[in-house]
Design a protein around this motif. Sequence first.
Motif, short mmCIF file in Angstrom:
data_model
loop_
_atom_site.label_atom_id
_atom_site.label_comp_id
_atom_site.label_asym_id
_atom_site.label_seq_id
_atom_site.Cartn_x
_atom_site.Cartn_y
_atom_site.Cartn_z
N VAL A 8 0.86 -1.18 0.00
CA VAL A 8 0.00 0.00 0.00
C VAL A 8 0.90 1.23 0.00
N VAL A 9 0.61 2.19 -0.88
CA VAL A 9 1.34 3.46 -0.92
C VAL A 9 0.37 4.55 -0.46
N VAL A 10 0.85 5.42 0.43
CA VAL A 10 0.05 6.57 0.84
C VAL A 10 0.90 7.83 0.71
N GLY A 11 0.28 8.89 0.22
CA GLY A 11 0.99 10.15 0.06
C GLY A 11 0.69 11.09 1.22
N THR A 12 1.69 11.86 1.62
CA THR A 12 1.49 12.87 2.65
C THR A 12 2.31 14.10 2.32
N ASP A 13 1.79 15.25 2.74
CA ASP A 13 2.56 16.50 2.63
C ASP A 13 2.77 17.08 4.02
N GLY A 14 2.42 16.31 5.04
CA GLY A 14 2.58 16.77 6.41
C GLY A 14 1.37 17.49 6.97
N SER A 15 0.40 17.81 6.12
CA SER A 15 -0.81 18.49 6.59
C SER A 15 -1.64 17.52 7.43
N GLU A 16 -2.46 18.06 8.31
CA GLU A 16 -3.28 17.22 9.18
C GLU A 16 -4.20 16.32 8.37
N ALA A 39 4.90 8.08 1.26
CA ALA A 39 5.65 8.89 0.30
C ALA A 39 5.33 10.36 0.45
N CYS A 40 6.35 11.20 0.26
CA CYS A 40 6.17 12.64 0.26
C CYS A 40 6.89 13.22 -0.94
N ALA A 41 6.17 13.96 -1.76
CA ALA A 41 6.78 14.65 -2.90
C ALA A 41 7.35 15.96 -2.40
N TYR A 42 8.46 16.38 -2.99
CA TYR A 42 9.01 17.67 -2.62
C TYR A 42 9.58 18.37 -3.83
N LEU A 43 9.65 19.68 -3.72
CA LEU A 43 10.28 20.50 -4.76
C LEU A 43 11.73 20.72 -4.36
#
Length: 152
Positions: A8-16, A39-43
């Motif tokens: 299972v893959v889950v994305g997060t950006d740190g937001s609640e 996973a977290c995408a970043y610039l």
Amino acid sequence: MSDAYRTVVVGTDGSESSLRAVARAGAIAGAVGATLVVACAYLPSDTDDRELAQAQDTLGDEAYQVVGSHPAEDTVRSAGERAAKAGAKDVKTVAVMGSPVEALLDVVKKENADLLVVGNKGLNGIKGRLLGSVPADATRRSGVDVLVVHTT
């Protein structure tokens, strides 16, 4: 062959709201004995400040994207802990440079995942319709099952 999810893959950006999706994915992965990849995408941190400010002005509260690999690694580390508390036994974390949808789809492919979990934030509203949203784009483009968690 079992019909249970294996990865299972889950994305997060740190937001609640994204962390609520992480907790749900952790509970699912734990219940079926699947590996959870957070996973977290970043610039890149050298992203033009003007470009970034312009995107934040346009997106407002929805512009919660991590800049730089260190903040992204911190984000996935704390999200991984949250997933473990929710029941995930086998948790991997990964920070990926790029836009959220591209990064998530890359992780799904690399990890040979069979479920992608995203939060519903950004699905509604005029900005979402004009600019697209992570849940809508991921759902449309994913080659695996997608669970959109109601997080807002």
